[in-house]
Design a protein around this motif. Sequence first.
Motif, PDB file in Angstrom:
ATOM      1  N   VAL A  46       9.569  -7.827  -3.503  1.00  0.00           N
ATOM      2  CA  VAL A  46       8.278  -8.363  -3.931  1.00  0.00           C
ATOM      3  C   VAL A  46       7.811  -9.374  -2.896  1.00  0.00           C
ATOM      4  O   VAL A  46       8.621  -9.983  -2.186  1.00  0.00           O
ATOM      5  N   THR A  47       6.506  -9.567  -2.807  1.00  0.00           N
ATOM      6  CA  THR A  47       5.953 -10.561  -1.894  1.00  0.00           C
ATOM      7  C   THR A  47       5.870 -11.900  -2.613  1.00  0.00           C
ATOM      8  O   THR A  47       5.959 -11.973  -3.842  1.00  0.00           O
ATOM      9  N   VAL A  48       5.664 -12.944  -1.831  1.00  0.00           N
ATOM     10  CA  VAL A  48       5.641 -14.287  -2.405  1.00  0.00           C
ATOM     11  C   VAL A  48       4.512 -14.437  -3.423  1.00  0.00           C
ATOM     12  O   VAL A  48       4.669 -15.122  -4.447  1.00  0.00           O
ATOM     13  N   GLY A 152      -6.468  -0.179   3.657  1.00  0.00           N
ATOM     14  CA  GLY A 152      -6.731  -1.574   3.312  1.00  0.00           C
ATOM     15  C   GLY A 152      -5.604  -2.170   2.496  1.00  0.00           C
ATOM     16  O   GLY A 152      -5.205  -3.331   2.722  1.00  0.00           O
ATOM     17  N   PHE A 153      -5.072  -1.409   1.535  1.00  0.00           N
ATOM     18  CA  PHE A 153      -3.970  -1.900   0.709  1.00  0.00           C
ATOM     19  C   PHE A 153      -2.740  -2.155   1.573  1.00  0.00           C
ATOM     20  O   PHE A 153      -2.064  -3.188   1.421  1.00  0.00           O
ATOM     21  N   CYS A 154      -2.437  -1.226   2.476  1.00  0.00           N
ATOM     22  CA  CYS A 154      -1.261  -1.387   3.332  1.00  0.00           C
ATOM     23  C   CYS A 154      -1.423  -2.576   4.273  1.00  0.00           C
ATOM     24  O   CYS A 154      -0.454  -3.284   4.565  1.00  0.00           O
ATOM     25  N   GLU A 155      -2.652  -2.813   4.754  1.00  0.00           N
ATOM     26  CA  GLU A 155      -2.894  -3.967   5.616  1.00  0.00           C
ATOM     27  C   GLU A 155      -2.692  -5.262   4.839  1.00  0.00           C
ATOM     28  O   GLU A 155      -2.089  -6.216   5.357  1.00  0.00           O
ATOM     29  N   GLN A 156      -3.182  -5.299   3.611  1.00  0.00           N
ATOM     30  CA  GLN A 156      -2.982  -6.485   2.780  1.00  0.00           C
ATOM     31  C   GLN A 156      -1.495  -6.709   2.510  1.00  0.00           C
ATOM     32  O   GLN A 156      -1.022  -7.850   2.491  1.00  0.00           O
ATOM     33  N   PHE A 157      -0.768  -5.618   2.316  1.00  0.00           N
ATOM     34  CA  PHE A 157       0.663  -5.735   2.065  1.00  0.00           C
ATOM     35  C   PHE A 157       1.382  -6.307   3.285  1.00  0.00           C
ATOM     36  O   PHE A 157       2.287  -7.132   3.150  1.00  0.00           O
ATOM     37  N   GLU A 158       0.978  -5.866   4.480  1.00  0.00           N
ATOM     38  CA  GLU A 158       1.602  -6.391   5.692  1.00  0.00           C
ATOM     39  C   GLU A 158       1.354  -7.887   5.831  1.00  0.00           C
ATOM     40  O   GLU A 158       2.259  -8.647   6.202  1.00  0.00           O
ATOM     41  N   MET A 159       0.147  -8.321   5.550  1.00  0.00           N
ATOM     42  CA  MET A 159      -0.165  -9.749   5.634  1.00  0.00           C
ATOM     43  C   MET A 159       0.630 -10.535   4.594  1.00  0.00           C
ATOM     44  O   MET A 159       1.125 -11.641   4.874  1.00  0.00           O
ATOM     45  N   ALA A 160       0.770  -9.967   3.398  1.00  0.00           N
ATOM     46  CA  ALA A 160       1.584 -10.615   2.363  1.00  0.00           C
ATOM     47  C   ALA A 160       3.033 -10.684   2.810  1.00  0.00           C
ATOM     48  O   ALA A 160       3.744 -11.659   2.520  1.00  0.00           O
ATOM     49  N   GLY A 161       3.481  -9.654   3.529  1.00  0.00           N
ATOM     50  CA  GLY A 161       4.842  -9.654   4.053  1.00  0.00           C
ATOM     51  C   GLY A 161       5.072 -10.777   5.049  1.00  0.00           C
ATOM     52  O   GLY A 161       6.135 -11.404   5.074  1.00  0.00           O
ATOM     53  N   GLN A 162       4.068 -11.060   5.872  1.00  0.00           N
ATOM     54  CA  GLN A 162       4.180 -12.157   6.833  1.00  0.00           C
ATOM     55  C   GLN A 162       4.255 -13.500   6.119  1.00  0.00           C
ATOM     56  O   GLN A 162       5.038 -14.382   6.506  1.00  0.00           O
ATOM     57  N   ARG A 163       3.452 -13.656   5.074  1.00  0.00           N
ATOM     58  CA  ARG A 163       3.505 -14.914   4.313  1.00  0.00           C
ATOM     59  C   ARG A 163       4.845 -15.047   3.597  1.00  0.00           C
ATOM     60  O   ARG A 163       5.382 -16.161   3.457  1.00  0.00           O
ATOM     61  N   THR A 164       5.377 -13.929   3.151  1.00  0.00           N
ATOM     62  CA  THR A 164       6.684 -13.955   2.482  1.00  0.00           C
ATOM     63  C   THR A 164       7.781 -14.340   3.460  1.00  0.00           C
ATOM     64  O   THR A 164       8.683 -15.120   3.120  1.00  0.00           O
TER      65      THR A 164
END
Length: 259
Positions: A46-48, A152-164
């Motif tokens: 899960v992401t942060v 778009g969803f996958c891009e948002q997930f990648e950004m969430a992964g970086q924050r995580t």
Amino acid sequence: MASNPQSGLPLFYNGLEPLSSQQHAEWKSRRVEGAPFLVGAHAIPVTVEEIPTAQRYFPIVFSSGPDAVPLALMGLNEGVNTFVDEAGKLTDNVYVPAYARRYPWMLARLSPNAQDLSLCFDPTTEVIGPFEDGEPLFVDGQPTDEVKNILGFCEQFEMAGQRTAAFMKELTDQKLLIDGEFTIQQEGYPQPFVYRGFQMVSEEALQNLRGDVARKMVQSGMMAVIFAHLFSLQLIREVFARQIEQGKLPPQQLPVAPL
């Protein structure tokens, strides 16, 4: 949370193939009931941002070793998911982590030296293919809104992964993570069930944080996420009880089961 196909495949994926307007010009996506890939998946990343929501349904822990990630425990033992049936259909109205909702798609580097991420999919999936029915992926050689939304969803997930990853680095830098262990003595079983192989935040280390560090965590929202993780650990026994109800406890002669 992007993956390099050359270095191994992430959870759920049996292969990765880049989406091509030429090779997949006639392909379509279709709805399927259930998610068979979830059967037997006991720990889902899960992401942060998801932790405050996911903690209402699952215990949230952190994987062991370097590059640790948050995990939602849908079961306590390898191969056990207490929230899906044998066909992969959810048995309860629960939150589904974005990692699972993303499948069979993901952004990945096509070579170790590639700078850009490409939209790829698992070629073994039953969700997309050269079907007669379904939503087209391309029209006149151009991606449809379906594909644009997926991208778009996958891009948002990648950004969430970086924050995580930044969140996990802060936990590590502040030495807040410790090896976790839970022991459950179930009536009728001679030995306790012991669960290890994960990390958790140390409440003692959290209490001993310097004031300026703690204040920074409060202001950034990080402290709220940490407490969501700690509160979620109360659900360990509920997931264990689900395993009892479903007859999915491990053999008693193997009481130590890594998460």
